[in-house]
Design a protein around this motif. Structure first.
Motif, PDB file in Angstrom:
ATOM      1  N   VAL A  75     -22.938 -62.964  15.467  1.00  0.00           N
ATOM      2  CA  VAL A  75     -22.521 -64.245  16.039  1.00  0.00           C
ATOM      3  C   VAL A  75     -23.184 -64.434  17.399  1.00  0.00           C
ATOM      4  N   GLU A  76     -23.255 -65.695  17.813  1.00  0.00           N
ATOM      5  CA  GLU A  76     -23.724 -66.013  19.174  1.00  0.00           C
ATOM      6  C   GLU A  76     -22.575 -66.682  19.918  1.00  0.00           C
ATOM      7  N   THR A  77     -22.611 -66.543  21.241  1.00  0.00           N
ATOM      8  CA  THR A  77     -21.571 -67.192  22.057  1.00  0.00           C
ATOM      9  C   THR A  77     -22.225 -68.036  23.148  1.00  0.00           C
ATOM     10  N   GLU A  78     -21.453 -69.014  23.599  1.00  0.00           N
ATOM     11  CA  GLU A  78     -21.873 -69.849  24.733  1.00  0.00           C
ATOM     12  C   GLU A  78     -20.636 -70.086  25.577  1.00  0.00           C
ATOM     13  N   GLY A  79     -20.736 -69.837  26.851  1.00  0.00           N
ATOM     14  CA  GLY A  79     -19.572 -70.034  27.737  1.00  0.00           C
ATOM     15  C   GLY A  79     -18.391 -69.193  27.294  1.00  0.00           C
ATOM     16  N   GLY A  80     -18.664 -68.010  26.732  1.00  0.00           N
ATOM     17  CA  GLY A  80     -17.584 -67.102  26.343  1.00  0.00           C
ATOM     18  C   GLY A  80     -16.903 -67.454  25.033  1.00  0.00           C
ATOM     19  N   ARG A  81     -17.420 -68.467  24.314  1.00  0.00           N
ATOM     20  CA  ARG A  81     -16.813 -68.833  23.021  1.00  0.00           C
ATOM     21  C   ARG A  81     -17.863 -68.782  21.929  1.00  0.00           C
ATOM     22  N   LEU A  82     -17.406 -68.651  20.704  1.00  0.00           N
ATOM     23  CA  LEU A  82     -18.329 -68.656  19.562  1.00  0.00           C
ATOM     24  C   LEU A  82     -19.156 -69.939  19.553  1.00  0.00           C
ATOM     25  N   SER A  83     -20.464 -69.788  19.317  1.00  0.00           N
ATOM     26  CA  SER A  83     -21.294 -70.998  19.240  1.00  0.00           C
ATOM     27  C   SER A  83     -22.125 -71.035  17.955  1.00  0.00           C
ATOM     28  N   ALA A  84     -22.305 -69.891  17.294  1.00  0.00           N
ATOM     29  CA  ALA A  84     -23.112 -69.898  16.062  1.00  0.00           C
ATOM     30  C   ALA A  84     -22.877 -68.624  15.263  1.00  0.00           C
ATOM     31  N   VAL A  85     -23.139 -68.736  13.955  1.00  0.00           N
ATOM     32  CA  VAL A  85     -23.181 -67.562  13.087  1.00  0.00           C
ATOM     33  C   VAL A  85     -24.634 -67.392  12.663  1.00  0.00           C
ATOM     34  N   VAL A  86     -25.154 -66.183  12.884  1.00  0.00           N
ATOM     35  CA  VAL A  86     -26.553 -65.909  12.542  1.00  0.00           C
ATOM     36  C   VAL A  86     -26.590 -65.222  11.186  1.00  0.00           C
ATOM     37  N   THR A  87     -27.310 -65.814  10.241  1.00  0.00           N
ATOM     38  CA  THR A  87     -27.416 -65.211   8.909  1.00  0.00           C
ATOM     39  C   THR A  87     -28.864 -64.817   8.656  1.00  0.00           C
ATOM     40  N   GLU A  88     -29.083 -64.113   7.574  1.00  0.00           N
ATOM     41  CA  GLU A  88     -30.448 -63.721   7.214  1.00  0.00           C
ATOM     42  C   GLU A  88     -31.304 -64.938   6.849  1.00  0.00           C
ATOM     43  N   SER A  89     -30.664 -66.071   6.513  1.00  0.00           N
ATOM     44  CA  SER A  89     -31.421 -67.259   6.128  1.00  0.00           C
ATOM     45  C   SER A  89     -31.477 -68.309   7.222  1.00  0.00           C
ATOM     46  N   GLY A  90     -30.898 -68.011   8.367  1.00  0.00           N
ATOM     47  CA  GLY A  90     -30.943 -68.982   9.461  1.00  0.00           C
ATOM     48  C   GLY A  90     -29.629 -68.984  10.233  1.00  0.00           C
ATOM     49  N   THR A  91     -29.596 -69.817  11.262  1.00  0.00           N
ATOM     50  CA  THR A  91     -28.416 -69.860  12.144  1.00  0.00           C
ATOM     51  C   THR A  91     -27.617 -71.133  11.875  1.00  0.00           C
ATOM     52  N   ILE A  92     -26.292 -70.993  11.787  1.00  0.00           N
ATOM     53  CA  ILE A  92     -25.420 -72.162  11.611  1.00  0.00           C
ATOM     54  C   ILE A  92     -24.644 -72.348  12.913  1.00  0.00           C
ATOM     55  N   ARG A  93     -24.829 -73.479  13.551  1.00  0.00           N
ATOM     56  CA  ARG A  93     -24.090 -73.739  14.783  1.00  0.00           C
ATOM     57  C   ARG A  93     -22.655 -74.128  14.408  1.00  0.00           C
ATOM     58  N   THR A  94     -21.710 -73.472  15.055  1.00  0.00           N
ATOM     59  CA  THR A  94     -20.298 -73.734  14.762  1.00  0.00           C
ATOM     60  C   THR A  94     -19.435 -73.211  15.901  1.00  0.00           C
ATOM     61  N   LYS A  95     -18.273 -73.819  16.071  1.00  0.00           N
ATOM     62  CA  LYS A  95     -17.339 -73.330  17.100  1.00  0.00           C
ATOM     63  C   LYS A  95     -16.244 -72.469  16.476  1.00  0.00           C
ATOM     64  N   LEU A  96     -16.200 -72.474  15.122  1.00  0.00           N
ATOM     65  CA  LEU A  96     -15.121 -71.764  14.438  1.00  0.00           C
ATOM     66  C   LEU A  96     -15.684 -70.950  13.283  1.00  0.00           C
ATOM     67  N   ALA A  97     -15.263 -69.697  13.171  1.00  0.00           N
ATOM     68  CA  ALA A  97     -15.703 -68.877  12.037  1.00  0.00           C
ATOM     69  C   ALA A  97     -14.600 -67.910  11.651  1.00  0.00           C
ATOM     70  N   VAL A  98     -14.670 -67.476  10.389  1.00  0.00           N
ATOM     71  CA  VAL A  98     -13.700 -66.532   9.841  1.00  0.00           C
ATOM     72  C   VAL A  98     -14.482 -65.337   9.329  1.00  0.00           C
ATOM     73  N   LEU A  99     -14.071 -64.142   9.728  1.00  0.00           N
ATOM     74  CA  LEU A  99     -14.699 -62.929   9.200  1.00  0.00           C
ATOM     75  C   LEU A  99     -13.778 -62.349   8.137  1.00  0.00           C
ATOM     76  N   ALA A 100     -14.109 -62.639   6.870  1.00  0.00           N
ATOM     77  CA  ALA A 100     -13.334 -62.130   5.737  1.00  0.00           C
ATOM     78  C   ALA A 100     -14.229 -61.154   4.973  1.00  0.00           C
ATOM     79  N   GLY A 101     -14.719 -60.169   5.684  1.00  0.00           N
ATOM     80  CA  GLY A 101     -15.768 -59.281   5.155  1.00  0.00           C
ATOM     81  C   GLY A 101     -15.270 -58.049   4.441  1.00  0.00           C
ATOM     82  N   GLY A 102     -13.973 -57.984   4.109  1.00  0.00           N
ATOM     83  CA  GLY A 102     -13.453 -56.827   3.370  1.00  0.00           C
ATOM     84  C   GLY A 102     -13.817 -55.524   4.065  1.00  0.00           C
ATOM     85  N   ALA A 103     -14.362 -54.588   3.303  1.00  0.00           N
ATOM     86  CA  ALA A 103     -14.637 -53.239   3.812  1.00  0.00           C
ATOM     87  C   ALA A 103     -15.725 -53.208   4.882  1.00  0.00           C
ATOM     88  N   TRP A 104     -16.413 -54.316   5.107  1.00  0.00           N
ATOM     89  CA  TRP A 104     -17.500 -54.370   6.091  1.00  0.00           C
ATOM     90  C   TRP A 104     -17.039 -54.925   7.437  1.00  0.00           C
TER      91      TRP A 104
END
Ligand SMILES: Cc1cc2nc3c(=O)[nH]c(=O)nc-3n(C[C@H](O)[C@H](O)[C@H](O)COP(=O)(O)OP(=O)(O)OC[C@H]3O[C@@H](n4cnc5c(N)ncnc54)[C@H](O)[C@@H]3O)c2cc1C
Length: 441
Positions: free
Chosen positions: A188-217
């Motif tokens: 993830v990336e942050t701006e001003g101390g808050r989430l600003s993006a999720v970085v994936t292998e296929s590119g970056t998605i700008r967002t202020k909200l994300a959920v990590l439901a990664g199970g065992a990872w």
């Protein structure tokens, strides 16, 4: 070998921005994304492998209140309703049915424990029936034995692990969300101390909200930005048999064996609680916090091998966001089942349920069950990254409570009235000791 699983075609191009990004397409991630999309949010779900291909397709399919810890019971109860409501609202079939769960025993102490749980459950408005010897032997007639007693929980049920997560993912698409398979979130990336993006292998998605439901990872992912999430997994082995056995209960638990009717008419067979511990660097890191859990459950655990290290899900490595990560090297955690357990499970099942002699083993597989130190999931915002919400550590119960967990996540993300009190799930609780707080199975 992988567990049976319906495949779905999913979205192509990654969006550049989204109202919310969900990381992980297991049952928790898909339900979280579904409930966010229902609130009109533009949701992108990224899954490093296939939807549902890890724990969420490898389980028994039990959706139970029976014997649930007090901290999880309200979520279990709400989830049963939500399984039904999902089918009614979307017309999609997750295989959920309130078939009731049958527990049989000849052990007085076990029966006394179930009776105590029945008394507690009554205070929470949950109905479960203790069975005397005649009733238990009648309900368990497929075993051809006399039982001292048992429990039948009529409002519980099962859903089909081979189709549930794909069905929910499909519903996300129908609501205008996007679902990206073979797409690992690297960080993830942050701006001003808050989430600003999720970085994936296929590119970056700008967002202020994300959920990590990664199970065992989830823990190794949190390690990248310095959040300490104590998590450990156990390898559980399980098998399915072909259709052909008639007259068995839909869902049966005994101390020696459990059997669950599958959507295709076959049965899933397993030994409850049994598992192998494949030691990893992460397990060593959190070992002192898992001691209370280990002391409670060591009888059903056995040492494993190096599969866990090779899989990479519990690595302590720090990775870069511009290079392939362990998640891209292991698209689907597919541990090798323990052959001795598979043989023992089948032998015990044939002995207990003679009708199964008409069947043959159709598949055998294993899954890494991810657990927290107290056996209760971690659901809530992560301190170092405001805007990022953790939903993991479902400790062997996450399939049945997937709808309630997903709903709660969506409530927290959108600041709505939570469907259940989230206090018990706060990820920060692991700063304190869990002695005396470990949940039963
Ligand atoms: C043998 C067995 C029997 C079980 N029986 C039951 C049962 O009867 N009833 C019950 O309620 N529960 C049961 N469970 C537990 C249940 O299956 C799990 O608790 C539940 O499926 C967890 O769902 P999840 O979405 O949190 O995790 P998962 O299903 O493991 O999904 C996590 C997903 O996240 C993806 N992911 C991880 N990191 C990333 C990343 N960085 N980027 C993109 N994707 C990522 C993974 O590929 C994976 O698909 C059982 C489990 C096993 C193994």
């Amino acid at each position: 070998m992988r567990a049976p699983l319906q495949q779905i075609e999913t979205s192509g191009e990654l969006p550049q921005s989204a109202d919310a990004v969900v990381i992980g397409g297991g049952i928790v991630g898909v339900f979280a994304a579904y409930y966010l999309a229902r609130r009109g949010m533009k949701v992108a779900l990224v899954e490093k492998g296939r939807i549902g291909a890890e724990q969420s397709s490898r389980n028994w399919g039990w959706c139970r209140q029976q014997n649930r810890d007090a901290r999880e019971l309200p979520m279990a109860t709400r989830s049963l309703d939500l399984w039904e409501r999902f089918a009614a609202d979307t017309g999609k079939d997750t295989g959920f049915r309130r078939c009731g769960l049958l527990y049989l025993s000849n052990d007085e102490a076990e029966l006394a424990g179930w009776a105590r749980w029945r008394d507690f459950a009554k205070t929470a408005g949950v109905t479960t029936h203790m069975l005397d010897s005649i009733e238990a032997s009648e309900r368990g007639r497929a075993t051809g034995r006399t039982w001292k007693g048992g429990v039948f929980s009529p409002t519980d049920g099962t859903a089909d692990p081979s189709r549930a997560a794909p069905a929910v993912a499909h519903a996300i698409l129908m609501l205008g969300g996007s679902v990206h398979q073979n797409c690992a979130a690297r960080g993830v990336e942050t701006e001003g101390g808050r989430l600003s993006a999720v970085v994936t292998e296929s590119g970056t998605i700008r967002t202020k909200l994300a959920v990590l439901a990664g199970g065992a990872w989830a823990s190794s992912f949190c390690h990248q930005f310095g959040f300490r999430f104590p998590q450990a997994s156990v390898r559980s082995s399980i098998l399915s048999v072909s259709p052909g056995a008639e007259g068995l209960p839909d869902a049966l638990h005994t101390a020696r064996i459990s059997a669950t009717r599958r959507g295709d008419g076959g049965y899933t067979l397993a030994i409850s609680g049994r598992g192998r511990v494949d030691v990893t660097p992460q397990q060593l890191r959190f070992s002192s916090q898992f001691l209370p859990m280990f002391l409670k459950r060591w009888r059903s655990l056995a040492p494993g091998g190096l599969q866990g290290v090779r899989s990479g899900h519990e690595t302590l490595q720090r990775w870069r966001l511009d290079r392939p990560t362990p998640m891209e090297r292991m698209r689907i955690l597919d541990p090798v089942p323990d052959r001795a357990t598979i043989r023992l499970t089948f032998a015990r099942a044939l002995e207990l349920l003679p009708a199964l002699r008409k069947t043959t083993i159709s598949a055998a597989w294993a899954g890494y069950i991810d657990s927290t130190p107290d056996g209760v999931p971690a659901i809530g915002e992560i301190d170092p990254v405001p805007g990022l919400f953790l939903a993991a550590g479902f400790s062997g119960h996450g399939f049945g409570i997937g709808p309630g967990a997903g709903h709660l996540v969506a409530d927290l993300v959108t600041g709505s009235e939570p469907i259940v009190d989230p206090t018990s799930y706060d990820p920060r609780r692991f700063d304190a000791s869990v002695w005396g707080k470990v949940a039963d199975f």
